[in-house]
Motif scaffolding. Structure first.
Motif, PDB file in Angstrom:
ATOM      1  N   LEU A   1     -20.867  60.748  45.941  1.00  0.00           N
ATOM      2  CA  LEU A   1     -20.195  60.413  47.200  1.00  0.00           C
ATOM      3  C   LEU A   1     -18.744  60.854  47.067  1.00  0.00           C
ATOM      4  N   GLY A   2     -18.349  61.851  47.850  1.00  0.00           N
ATOM      5  CA  GLY A   2     -16.997  62.383  47.793  1.00  0.00           C
ATOM      6  C   GLY A   2     -16.199  62.085  49.051  1.00  0.00           C
ATOM      7  N   HIS A   3     -14.918  61.874  48.856  1.00  0.00           N
ATOM      8  CA  HIS A   3     -13.971  61.775  49.970  1.00  0.00           C
ATOM      9  C   HIS A   3     -12.645  62.351  49.485  1.00  0.00           C
ATOM     10  N   ASN A   4     -12.148  63.371  50.152  1.00  0.00           N
ATOM     11  CA  ASN A   4     -10.964  64.083  49.683  1.00  0.00           C
ATOM     12  C   ASN A   4      -9.657  63.459  50.150  1.00  0.00           C
ATOM     13  N   LEU A   5      -8.701  63.360  49.219  1.00  0.00           N
ATOM     14  CA  LEU A   5      -7.335  63.008  49.605  1.00  0.00           C
ATOM     15  C   LEU A   5      -6.673  64.176  50.324  1.00  0.00           C
ATOM     16  N   GLU A   6      -7.010  65.396  49.944  1.00  0.00           N
ATOM     17  CA  GLU A   6      -6.508  66.656  50.487  1.00  0.00           C
ATOM     18  C   GLU A   6      -5.096  66.987  50.018  1.00  0.00           C
ATOM     19  N   THR A   7      -4.152  66.030  50.113  1.00  0.00           N
ATOM     20  CA  THR A   7      -2.775  66.310  49.724  1.00  0.00           C
ATOM     21  C   THR A   7      -2.090  65.018  49.281  1.00  0.00           C
ATOM     22  N   VAL A   8      -0.829  65.115  48.951  1.00  0.00           N
ATOM     23  CA  VAL A   8      -0.059  63.955  48.473  1.00  0.00           C
ATOM     24  C   VAL A   8       0.438  63.148  49.672  1.00  0.00           C
ATOM     25  N   PRO A   9       0.730  61.857  49.485  1.00  0.00           N
ATOM     26  CA  PRO A   9       1.066  60.997  50.628  1.00  0.00           C
ATOM     27  C   PRO A   9       2.272  61.457  51.439  1.00  0.00           C
ATOM     28  N   ARG A  10       3.274  62.048  50.811  1.00  0.00           N
ATOM     29  CA  ARG A  10       4.465  62.479  51.547  1.00  0.00           C
ATOM     30  C   ARG A  10       4.139  63.499  52.634  1.00  0.00           C
ATOM     31  N   LEU A  11       3.083  64.291  52.425  1.00  0.00           N
ATOM     32  CA  LEU A  11       2.740  65.360  53.374  1.00  0.00           C
ATOM     33  C   LEU A  11       1.728  64.934  54.431  1.00  0.00           C
ATOM     34  N   TYR A  12       1.237  63.715  54.352  1.00  0.00           N
ATOM     35  CA  TYR A  12       0.230  63.268  55.314  1.00  0.00           C
ATOM     36  C   TYR A  12       0.693  63.388  56.772  1.00  0.00           C
ATOM     37  N   PRO A  13       1.921  63.024  57.130  1.00  0.00           N
ATOM     38  CA  PRO A  13       2.327  63.138  58.542  1.00  0.00           C
ATOM     39  C   PRO A  13       2.234  64.564  59.090  1.00  0.00           C
ATOM     40  N   GLN A  14       2.429  65.558  58.232  1.00  0.00           N
ATOM     41  CA  GLN A  14       2.332  66.948  58.681  1.00  0.00           C
ATOM     42  C   GLN A  14       0.917  67.513  58.537  1.00  0.00           C
ATOM     43  N   VAL A  15       0.198  67.084  57.517  1.00  0.00           N
ATOM     44  CA  VAL A  15      -1.089  67.695  57.183  1.00  0.00           C
ATOM     45  C   VAL A  15      -2.279  66.898  57.719  1.00  0.00           C
ATOM     46  N   ARG A  16      -2.234  65.577  57.590  1.00  0.00           N
ATOM     47  CA  ARG A  16      -3.336  64.710  58.029  1.00  0.00           C
ATOM     48  C   ARG A  16      -2.765  63.560  58.873  1.00  0.00           C
ATOM     49  N   PRO A  17      -2.240  63.826  60.049  1.00  0.00           N
ATOM     50  CA  PRO A  17      -1.488  62.802  60.800  1.00  0.00           C
ATOM     51  C   PRO A  17      -2.284  61.572  61.196  1.00  0.00           C
ATOM     52  N   GLU A  18      -3.600  61.685  61.382  1.00  0.00           N
ATOM     53  CA  GLU A  18      -4.391  60.514  61.782  1.00  0.00           C
ATOM     54  C   GLU A  18      -5.053  59.820  60.597  1.00  0.00           C
ATOM     55  N   ALA A  19      -4.816  60.337  59.386  1.00  0.00           N
ATOM     56  CA  ALA A  19      -5.412  59.748  58.182  1.00  0.00           C
ATOM     57  C   ALA A  19      -4.400  58.848  57.491  1.00  0.00           C
ATOM     58  N   ASP A  20      -4.876  58.117  56.489  1.00  0.00           N
ATOM     59  CA  ASP A  20      -4.019  57.220  55.725  1.00  0.00           C
ATOM     60  C   ASP A  20      -4.377  57.356  54.247  1.00  0.00           C
ATOM     61  N   TYR A  21      -3.395  57.666  53.440  1.00  0.00           N
ATOM     62  CA  TYR A  21      -3.606  57.911  52.009  1.00  0.00           C
ATOM     63  C   TYR A  21      -4.287  56.729  51.318  1.00  0.00           C
ATOM     64  N   HIS A  22      -3.796  55.536  51.563  1.00  0.00           N
ATOM     65  CA  HIS A  22      -4.347  54.359  50.888  1.00  0.00           C
ATOM     66  C   HIS A  22      -5.740  53.997  51.427  1.00  0.00           C
ATOM     67  N   ARG A  23      -5.978  54.263  52.706  1.00  0.00           N
ATOM     68  CA  ARG A  23      -7.324  54.044  53.236  1.00  0.00           C
ATOM     69  C   ARG A  23      -8.322  54.981  52.553  1.00  0.00           C
ATOM     70  N   SER A  24      -7.902  56.223  52.320  1.00  0.00           N
ATOM     71  CA  SER A  24      -8.776  57.171  51.634  1.00  0.00           C
ATOM     72  C   SER A  24      -9.050  56.732  50.205  1.00  0.00           C
ATOM     73  N   LEU A  25      -8.034  56.254  49.506  1.00  0.00           N
ATOM     74  CA  LEU A  25      -8.247  55.739  48.155  1.00  0.00           C
ATOM     75  C   LEU A  25      -9.215  54.557  48.162  1.00  0.00           C
ATOM     76  N   ASN A  26      -9.101  53.715  49.174  1.00  0.00           N
ATOM     77  CA  ASN A  26      -9.962  52.530  49.239  1.00  0.00           C
ATOM     78  C   ASN A  26     -11.423  52.881  49.470  1.00  0.00           C
ATOM     79  N   VAL A  27     -11.686  54.028  50.114  1.00  0.00           N
ATOM     80  CA  VAL A  27     -13.074  54.476  50.248  1.00  0.00           C
ATOM     81  C   VAL A  27     -13.708  54.591  48.861  1.00  0.00           C
ATOM     82  N   LEU A  28     -12.963  55.191  47.920  1.00  0.00           N
ATOM     83  CA  LEU A  28     -13.480  55.373  46.564  1.00  0.00           C
ATOM     84  C   LEU A  28     -13.660  54.035  45.855  1.00  0.00           C
TER      85      LEU A  28
END
Length: 293
Positions: A160-187
């Motif tokens: 079961l995989g779920h990608n972080l894709e990038t580091v948290p500082r870049l989330y607003p530019q790269v993954r604006p509707e995602a949340d770094y800690h929510r993605s970690l919590n999936v794992l």
């Protein structure tokens, strides 16, 4: 060819192999109109993976409810999931005689379960038709819905995989509707709900992240139960997408892979051409060996 004015280095050039499996899967795509990430994303490892009997399929349509700036998949409007999709994809996997199937999807925030039911139904169908095929799912964050995640996990996929894709500082530019800690919590939830399922995540590099930020992300992944990690070079699909900041050298990837192994990951796949499903079957074997070791 240049990206953001930066010339592509020699180490990103690849020659597609063309063995028996590659020709068979390529022909199937042409005849059946099969929707796989391998072809739609023009993956540089398409030939190598197909020749090994591995392919990646995308379900739940080809329209996403999010607007990640790195991704070439279009957003809205979405369509209702095809109720026959699990049977059709599972049949394709059986007819292609795949050893390892990777299933991913667009993000479907418009669905009550985020598409979890479709993933679960597909796993059941694959096991019915191809009992010896290992199954790897690469899922969206399901908006943090633990019940939706449990729906998938009760069918016991192998990875079961779920990608972080990038580091948290870049989330607003790269993954604006995602949340770094929510993605970690999936794992983390996978680890608690289904301890025997191998967890996996990945990062794209060259987006402007700092070395220390990548190291922190690797520590975060291990702390949240991730067992396999992939690190690859980001390439912008078009000039309208998030632009490449630099090419990461093979030596840098080697250094990060060594660091990841020291952290205790079961397997680290790192290199300029690495994508989430690259050497996926070998990664599963490494994770399985650690489980039984």
């Amino acid at each position: 060819m240049k990206q953001n004015g930066i010339a592509k280095p020699d180490w990103l050039k690849v020659t597609f192999p063309a063995g028996e499996n590659y020709r068979r899967i390529d022909q199937y795509h042409r005849l059946q109109g099969l929707n796989s990430v391998c072809r739609s994303a023009a993956c540089p490892n398409q030939g190598e993976c197909w020749n090994k009997g591995t392919a990646t399929f995308m379900i739940l349509g080809n329209r996403c409810t999010r607007t990640c700036s790195f991704c070439n998949i279009g957003d809205h409007p979405t369509e209702a999931p095809d109720p026959r999709e699990p049977q059709k994809v599972a049949q394709a996997i059986a007819e292609l005689r795949l050893n390892h199937a990777v299933i991913t999807s667009v993000t479907r925030d418009d669905l009550p379960d985020g598409g979890a039911g479709q993933f679960a139904a597909l796993v059941r169908e694959i096991k019915k038709r191809s009992p010896h095929c290992t199954i790897e799912l690469l899922i969206p964050d399901l908006q943090g819905d633990k019940e939706a995640l449990a729906t998938i996990l009760q069918e016991a996929p192998h990875i079961l995989g779920h990608n972080l894709e990038t580091v948290p500082r870049l989330y607003p530019q790269v993954r604006p509707e995602a949340d770094y800690h929510r993605s970690l919590n999936v794992l983390t939830h996978v680890r608690t709900l289904a301890p025997t399922v191998i967890t996996k995540s990945g990062l794209m590099l060259g987006m402007g992240e700092e070395y220390a930020e990548v190291i922190t992300a690797l520590h975060d992944l291990r702390d949240h139960g991730c067992r396999i990690v992939t690190l690859g070079q980001y390439l912008a699909p078009t000039r309208q997408h998030y632009q490449l900041k630099r090419y990461v050298t093979p030596a840098e990837f080697d250094d990060l892979a060594a660091y990841g192994r020291r952290l205790g990951f079961d397997h680290v796949e790192a290199g300029p051409l690495v994508r989430s499903s690259y050497h996926a079957e070998e990664q599963f074997s490494a994770g399985k060996a650690q489980t039984h070791g």
